[in-house]
Scaffold this active site. Structure first.
Site, mmCIF file in Angstrom:
data_model
loop_
_atom_site.group_PDB
_atom_site.id
_atom_site.type_symbol
_atom_site.label_atom_id
_atom_site.label_comp_id
_atom_site.label_asym_id
_atom_site.label_seq_id
_atom_site.Cartn_x
_atom_site.Cartn_y
_atom_site.Cartn_z
ATOM 1 N N ASP A 56 -26.747 2.924 -1.006
ATOM 2 C CA ASP A 56 -26.766 4.002 -0.022
ATOM 3 C C ASP A 56 -25.905 5.133 -0.567
ATOM 4 O OD1 ASP A 56 -27.267 5.106 2.761
ATOM 5 O OD2 ASP A 56 -25.069 5.041 2.742
ATOM 6 N N ASP A 102 -21.981 2.440 6.215
ATOM 7 C CA ASP A 102 -22.565 2.589 4.885
ATOM 8 C C ASP A 102 -23.007 1.249 4.302
ATOM 9 O OD1 ASP A 102 -22.069 5.316 5.038
ATOM 10 O OD2 ASP A 102 -20.050 5.097 4.216
ATOM 11 N N GLU A 135 -32.314 4.747 -1.585
ATOM 12 C CA GLU A 135 -33.011 5.561 -0.602
ATOM 13 C C GLU A 135 -33.399 6.887 -1.239
ATOM 14 O OE1 GLU A 135 -32.518 6.639 4.136
ATOM 15 O OE2 GLU A 135 -30.776 6.170 2.914
#
Length: 456
Positions: free
Chosen positions: A239, A402, A323
């Site tokens: 992330d 996170d 991502e």
């Protein structure tokens, strides 16, 4: 090397991710198929790599390089002007052969362009090759054959451009000498600072001058070595953020170095000094070079740090899932921090290094609710404010914002691999009845676009 997708059925968070992702979109399937085909090409027939080295030309060699830069720029602009003129006069498109004949061969016999013969003809031919490639990319983008952002038509080059480059191919008979110098036709032997050896004989070399006045030699080589790393068991989800550059699904947090922010004070002082110089003066030109060198130091430091981090991640994990970067953040109030982080460059490094070393790499759709989803029960909660760094799910699980997002990215990436064969996890879309497929005059206007972005 784990090239094929696992055969077991998805369970737990992976099953939830499968249900949310649904059938793979065209772009997601293309991305994954490209990664796997790239790995097969890499280890089957080899791949072309680029190696950059710093070169230190003498004053006379710098003048020769400046002359070559200028000739290549003039040939490029003449070719572009000829094609634009033909289009304005409704004439046929000027072919590559006719363009080379008129712009280079015949131009050398005229008094206006006789100085084109003072540089290597390969440099001039490669300038036209760059023009042809720019036109092909533009036409492919207009017709829809090229995916991604729209490519603009070629533009005229300027001697004031920050980057100047010329390319030599094997036809020019450039050579790397035994003493380590690079011999270029009509330029001479350039001293090169070799940081590592070339794996094979280069097929071409590009001489680049950047905005800071530095010169580089970029070699293109083809290697057939099998660089596949030994397989490992671990897989990781990443992330990306601003406070922490990367948060891994195993709980590791990488602090954002913020190279541009750290150099902001020096850059501000140099910019102020530049603003006080008279335009067109020599002192202003020197101040411009100082600012460019400060920015180049920031760029080089960031790239070196990203290379080290991406190599460590690829070496220690068999599969890496990230991502997809949100391009729109580069146009918000966070633009400076987003560009300072360099997410796109980092994910690009992960992708090509995964293909090079036999690892699996995949991107998760940017609309996947990785932050709001509970990694334990799969519940999707309401939107969470940015200042909320930890939250509790109704199932009783406490999550770090996170780390939970990184774990969901990992689950979504595994679900994507499980759906690798194109299996449908949702019912297929049905054709709407005729009465429902029209727009009624009294229907309210939609407040959201097809992309899911609010229309203002």
């Amino acid at each position: 090397m784990l090239l094929d997708a696992p055969t077991q059925e998805p369970v737990g968070p992976v099953a939830v991710a499968c249900q949310i992702l649904g059938p793979l979109t065209h772009s997601a399937r293309d991305t994954r198929m490209f990664s796997k085909s790239a790995m097969h090409r890499w280890h089957a027939v080899g791949v072309m790599l680029r190696y950059n080295y710093r070169v230190y030309p003498t004053p006379s060699q710098r003048r020769s390089l400046a002359k070559a830069f200028g000739c290549a720029r003039v040939v490029f602009n003449d070719g572009l002007r000829a094609r634009q003129t033909a289009r304005e006069n409704n004439q046929p498109y000027v072919s590559d052969g006719d363009l080379s004949k008129h712009i280079i061969t015949q131009a050398k016999t005229t008094a206006e362009r006789a100085w084109l013969g003072e540089v290597s003809s390969v440099v001039l031919q490669q300038a036209l090759a760059d023009l042809n490639a720019a036109y092909r990319n533009f036409f492919a983008s207009v017709t829809g054959k090229r995916k991604g952002r729209t490519v603009a038509p070629p533009r005229f080059r300027s001697r004031k451009d920050n980057r100047q480059a010329i390319r030599f191919t094997k036809n020019s008979r450039f050579a790397v000498l035994d003493n380590g110098r690079l011999r270029l036709p009509k330029i001479g032997d350039l001293p090169v600072r070799w940081s590592r050896r070339l794996p094979s004989d280069p097929s071409s070399v590009t001489i680049i001058k950047d905005a800071a006045g530095r010169y580089f030699a970029s070699f293109v080589v083809t290697t057939a070595e099998d660089e596949t790393l030994p397989p490992v068991e671990s897989e990781i989800g990443i992330d990306l953020g601003l406070t922490h550059f990367a948060v891994l699904s195993d709980g590791t947090k990488v602090t954002a170095p913020k190279f541009l922010r750290r150099a902001a004070r020096k850059l501000r002082r140099l910019q102020q000094t530049l603003s006080r110089k008279i335009k067109g003066s020599n002192r202003r030109q020197k101040a411009v070079v100082k600012v460019a060198r400060a920015h180049a130091r920031v760029t080089d430091t960031r790239r070196d740090w990203q290379h080290k981090l991406s190599t460590a991640i690829i070496r220690d994990n068999q599969a890496v899932y990230v991502e997809d970067c949100v391009v729109g953040l580069g146009r918000t109030r966070l633009a400076k921090s987003v560009h300072d982080a360099g997410w796109a460059d980092f994910t690009g490094m992960l992708e090509y290094k995964a293909a090079r070393y036999g690892r699996t790499f995949a991107r998760v759709d940017r609309f996947f609710p990785s932050t709001r989803m509970c990694s334990d029960c799969g519940r999707i909660n309401d939107k969470i404010a940015l200042n909320v760094r930890s939250w509790t799910c109704p199932c009783g699980a406490d999550h770090d914002r996170d780390i939970n997002a990184a774990m969901n990215v990992l689950a979504a990436g595994r679900a994507d691999n499980l759906n690798d064969r194109g299996a449908r996890v949702r019912p297929p879309a049905m054709v709407a009845p005729r009465g429902e497929a029209v727009i009624h005059p009294d229907a309210a206007c939609a407040t959201r676009s097809v992309e899911g972005i609010a229309v203002r």
